[in-house]
Design an enzyme around this catalytic site. Structure first.
Site, PDB file in Angstrom:
ATOM      1  N   THR A   8     -13.324 -52.601 -19.924  1.00 57.53           N
ATOM      2  CA  THR A   8     -13.970 -53.971 -19.903  1.00 57.53           C
ATOM      3  C   THR A   8     -15.370 -53.570 -18.868  1.00 57.53           C
ATOM      4  OG1 THR A   8     -14.257 -56.167 -19.285  1.00 57.53           O
ATOM      5  CG2 THR A   8     -12.594 -54.836 -17.914  1.00 57.53           C
ATOM      6  N   ASN A  10     -16.611 -56.164 -17.505  1.00 52.60           N
ATOM      7  CA  ASN A  10     -16.490 -57.369 -16.566  1.00 52.60           C
ATOM      8  C   ASN A  10     -15.465 -57.292 -15.300  1.00 52.60           C
ATOM      9  OD1 ASN A  10     -15.958 -59.968 -15.721  1.00 52.60           O
ATOM     10  ND2 ASN A  10     -16.258 -60.913 -17.644  1.00 52.60           N
ATOM     11  N   ASP A  66      -9.939 -60.000 -24.975  1.00 53.61           N
ATOM     12  CA  ASP A  66     -11.201 -60.479 -25.668  1.00 53.61           C
ATOM     13  C   ASP A  66     -10.944 -62.316 -25.353  1.00 53.61           C
ATOM     14  OD1 ASP A  66     -13.528 -59.745 -27.101  1.00 53.61           O
ATOM     15  OD2 ASP A  66     -12.996 -61.174 -28.285  1.00 53.61           O
ATOM     16  N   SER A  67     -11.840 -62.838 -24.919  1.00 58.16           N
ATOM     17  CA  SER A  67     -11.805 -64.091 -24.530  1.00 58.16           C
ATOM     18  C   SER A  67     -12.936 -64.900 -24.988  1.00 58.16           C
ATOM     19  CB  SER A  67     -11.358 -64.299 -23.161  1.00 58.16           C
ATOM     20  OG  SER A  67     -12.344 -63.640 -22.493  1.00 58.16           O
ATOM     21  N   GLY A 143     -18.620 -66.822 -15.863  1.00 62.16           N
ATOM     22  CA  GLY A 143     -19.268 -67.535 -17.041  1.00 62.16           C
ATOM     23  C   GLY A 143     -18.866 -69.165 -17.225  1.00 62.16           C
ATOM     24  N   LYS A 165      -6.770 -71.111 -10.227  1.00 63.41           N
ATOM     25  CA  LYS A 165      -7.191 -70.775 -11.754  1.00 63.41           C
ATOM     26  C   LYS A 165      -6.302 -70.190 -12.448  1.00 63.41           C
ATOM     27  CE  LYS A 165     -10.671 -68.594 -14.441  1.00 63.41           C
ATOM     28  NZ  LYS A 165     -11.952 -67.657 -14.823  1.00 63.41           N
ATOM     29  N   HIS A 170      -6.347 -69.284 -19.224  1.00 60.81           N
ATOM     30  CA  HIS A 170      -5.837 -68.631 -20.601  1.00 60.81           C
ATOM     31  C   HIS A 170      -5.533 -67.014 -20.313  1.00 60.81           C
ATOM     32  CE1 HIS A 170     -10.066 -68.370 -19.329  1.00 60.81           C
ATOM     33  NE2 HIS A 170     -10.313 -67.557 -20.153  1.00 60.81           N
TER      34      HIS A 170
HETATM   35  P1  IMP Z   1     -15.777 -61.052 -23.988  1.00 56.65           P
HETATM   36  O1  IMP Z   1     -14.132 -61.458 -23.928  1.00 56.65           O
HETATM   37  O2  IMP Z   1     -16.115 -59.889 -23.013  1.00 56.65           O
HETATM   38  O3  IMP Z   1     -16.335 -60.826 -25.261  1.00 56.65           O
HETATM   39  O4  IMP Z   1     -16.556 -62.458 -23.179  1.00 56.65           O
HETATM   40  C1  IMP Z   1     -15.803 -63.715 -23.103  1.00 56.65           C
HETATM   41  C2  IMP Z   1     -16.854 -64.691 -22.616  1.00 56.65           C
HETATM   42  O5  IMP Z   1     -16.141 -65.847 -22.740  1.00 56.65           O
HETATM   43  C3  IMP Z   1     -17.148 -64.189 -21.291  1.00 56.65           C
HETATM   44  O6  IMP Z   1     -18.406 -63.551 -20.863  1.00 56.65           O
HETATM   45  C4  IMP Z   1     -17.455 -65.567 -20.598  1.00 56.65           C
HETATM   46  O7  IMP Z   1     -18.883 -66.141 -20.839  1.00 56.65           O
HETATM   47  C5  IMP Z   1     -16.478 -66.529 -21.373  1.00 56.65           C
HETATM   48  N1  IMP Z   1     -15.060 -66.565 -20.574  1.00 56.65           N
HETATM   49  C6  IMP Z   1     -13.870 -65.877 -20.981  1.00 56.65           C
HETATM   50  N2  IMP Z   1     -13.082 -66.150 -19.920  1.00 56.65           N
HETATM   51  C7  IMP Z   1     -13.669 -66.920 -19.316  1.00 56.65           C
HETATM   52  C8  IMP Z   1     -13.277 -67.540 -17.856  1.00 56.65           C
HETATM   53  O8  IMP Z   1     -12.048 -67.313 -17.573  1.00 56.65           O
HETATM   54  N3  IMP Z   1     -13.959 -68.083 -17.261  1.00 56.65           N
HETATM   55  C9  IMP Z   1     -15.396 -68.573 -17.630  1.00 56.65           C
HETATM   56  N4  IMP Z   1     -15.660 -67.781 -18.579  1.00 56.65           N
HETATM   57  C10 IMP Z   1     -14.909 -67.193 -19.578  1.00 56.65           C
END
Ligand code: IMP
Length: 190
Positions: A8, A10, A66-67, A143, A165, A170
């Protein structure tokens, strides 16, 4: 502690996942490579494909997550496009799209995919149901945290303490499911 590669870019996800997994004796090492993304609107397919390809390439156990945020009044938008939508229109843009709309129901979903050359591919799902707030509140997290209030609570994710949190999120649910599966599997080893 068992160490596993987490693919990741992130850092917030790494911090949260490590906090959630530490009681299970698992420590994630961030591998900031871009995950190989299949064009799909399914978080499950995206995470599974990325984990499978990474484990094959690295010949090592890997985790991919992935979220996304699924807003009912917007027919599930931004869903799998959450990262891009957050970078472009951000929380302010979502609040504008929902202005005057009474239905604020939303679900955060998270898929954790673990793949190892010996144990194969396993996925773990977590979700958090809640509401999109009327305005941004709080500075913690990342996010869409400032606009998401889980059901039964009054604070947004961004107003909560990190452990708070984790209890509702999730990511908390998905990584706890992975952690208990992984530790039971490790206990079963001779
Ligand atoms: P990906 O899974 O890297 O495609 O990104 C998912 C995106 O969903 C993130 O960049 C956030 O903008 C949003 N996201 C996912 N999980 C969270 C969370 O726990 N808090 C806030 N935003 C989230």
């Amino acid at each position: 502690m068992t160490s596993i590669l987490f693919i990741t870019g992130n850092e917030h996800k790494v911090e949260e996942a490590n906090r959630i997994l530490s009681p299970f004796g698992v420590r994630l090492e961030m591998l900031p490579k871009k995950k190989i993304e299949v064009q799909s609107s399914s978080l499950l397919r995206i995470a599974e494909y990325a984990a499978y390809m990474a484990a094959k390439k690295l010949k090592s156990p890997v985790l991919v997550e992935d979220s996304g945020l699924f807003i009912r009044a917007l027919k599930g938008f931004p869903g799998p496009f959450s990262s891009y939508v957050h970078k472009t229109i951000g929380c302010e843009g979502i609040l504008k799209l929902l202005s005057g709309i009474e239905d604020r129901h939303a679900i955060f979903k998270c898929v954790v995919a673990f793949c190892s050359p010996s144990a194969g591919l396993h996925t773990f799902l977590g979700q958090s149901k809640g509401q999109i707030s009327l305005y941004m509140r709080g500075h913690a997290g990342f996010g869409f945290d400032p606009i998401f209030v889980p059901y039964g609570e009054e604070l947004t994710f961004a107003e909560m303490l990190p452990e708070q949190k984790d209890r509702f999120s999730h990511r908390g649910a998905a990584f706890r499911a992975f952690g208990s599966w992984f530790s039971s599997k490790s206990m079963a080893k001779p």
